[in-house]
Scaffold this motif. Sequence first.
Motif: not given
Lengths: 305, 288
Positions: B180-187, B203
């Motif tokens: 989730r955290a990396q998705k929030a950064r657009g991953a 990541p």
Amino acid sequence: MSKSDKVVIPQAVADGAAAIVADKLNFTYNPKSPFSKQALKDVTLTVNRGEFVAIVGHTGSGKTTFVQHLNALIRVQNGGLFVLDYNLSAKKVDLKTLRGRVGMVFQYPEYQLFADTVLDDVCFGLKNFGVTDKEKREQLAQNALELVGMDFDKVKNKSPFDLSGGEKRRVALAGVLAMEPQILVMDEPTAGLDPRGKREILSLVSSINRHKGVTVVMVSHDMNEVYENADRIIVFREGEVAYDTTPRQLFKKEDEIISMNLEIPHMAKFCNELERQGYVIPDDCKTVEQVFDAVLALKGGVGNA
Amino acid sequence: MLKDVTFGQYYPADSFIHRMDARVKLLLCLLFMVGIFFVTSFAGFAFITVFLITLIASSRIPLRSILKSVKGIIVLLLLTVILNIFFTKTGTLLCKWWIFEIYDGGLYFAAKMFLRLTYLVVGSSVLTLTTTPVDLTHAIESLLKPLKVIKVPVHEIALIMSLTLSLIPGLIDETDRIIRAQKARGANFDTGGLVKRVKAFVPILIPLLVGGFRRAEELANAMNSRCYEGSNKRTQMRIMKLSWRDFVATFIALLFFVTVFVVYGMQSKWATADVGWLYINGVNWLYF
Ligand SMILES: Nc1ncnc2c1ncn2[C@@H]1O[C@H](COP(=O)(O)OP(=O)(O)OP(=O)(O)O)[C@@H](O)[C@H]1O
Ligand SMILES: [Mg+2]
């Protein structure tokens, strides 16, 4: 999920006054299983653009579940949710641009660091959101790192794993700030920091809110930090919005706050006591200095005390 | 999302099977798994089906949870069926197309392998759905105890297993959080070519490994500071006891397996031994 094509867009969203409008938002984890758990019940609230809103509540009250809706990490199950001009209850949402505009800082964000260097890590988001020019990326990363108070030239080539806990957190924060989001959502950004680290993060967020007009939604367990920094506090209780009001008004209800397992901030206690003694403290006086000045004014100016 | 994996997940309910001793369940499950390989006729499978249906009904586990674990091996199942159909060249040729030939023997083998694998998974998921992982490790430890005589570190093995089990939910949570955290950064993990997708996992993997080591170290410190020692003197917090349930269940199960083994296993073994027995014997009603 609202399946109808005709969506009623709330007025506040249409004229751009509101950054976030939630309308009867419900969410259940693991629906239809013995582990099912309703985490949000008819959550209805509005966050205006440029506002600093704090979300508080006892553990398990649904705060994280709610804020993760805001950039579609959790998709809307039931109810309406508008963030900026995105309708998140629609089937298809442009996640990429949404997530670039709604920056999300998780609890313990330092645990998401992964790159070889601090610079690479801060640039990760920028790269994903389509800033293709390397120089532009580095410039934005530098701005963000300086904004969080890091010495860019000193840390840019360091491994993020060699930094201290507080520094790691700032780098992680910079990674989100570098995208220059319009809404900054933070889930307990100061958890586990020392008092000074907390103050620094808070004043940073506060200044981003005031000077850059970034809307801030912050989940926190620390009533003192919430009291001083937020324009408005929303209290969650078992998945529902229990209160939605200004800090001063909220903490006047001392008994109700305590019954929800929350504590009263020191300054709120102090102001409440002063008011019981007959002093009228204006609603926007929250810090020691402000209250001090207010009392002085009531007493008839400096030197009279 | 990641938590949807049912295989090996406890389903809380109160049933006869849930209350049975984990050791007995484990042994009977092993017996079942071995036994199923002795069943070679469809009549035998029908018998097993009845047994499984009774078992599931008495365990109060919704069929949905069980089917979910079957879904987990669907690829393996399909592969087995397809390979068996096309590569078994016994019996009569049913149809031929280009280089593909389908014999009736192939169909039978495929059907049997399909049933066997499915029932293996169903049987073992009844065990894991009705037994908490902690009880399972205790059961394994208890059953392996005799090996202590030949200096097998049974307790340590059990400790490693239970620590692993206790860390898995945490790791799943952590993975979920990091994703989730990396998705929030657009991953983006869903699009792009193979290389790009593999790269997208960096990541996630790095923070996960770093976090895993951190947790392991914290745990080791916590254990050391409490003077943990895996000696023989340690006692169990929960003492497992056999009850009437276990004897009843064992009795029924043994009766059942003996029947299957004697009636359908042994006989059909020589029945299938001669290739194309269906033709030689005509229609054999017992093994059809
Ligand atoms: N992934 C999940 N699966 C199942 N249930 C969950 C999950 N995440 C949260 N819950 C449950 O949903 C409820 C709300 O959780 P949430 O994390 O939103 O609470 P919170 O207000 O953020 O709590 P905290 O202050 O402890 O962070 C809790 O009862 C929790 O047990
Ligand atoms: Mg939370």
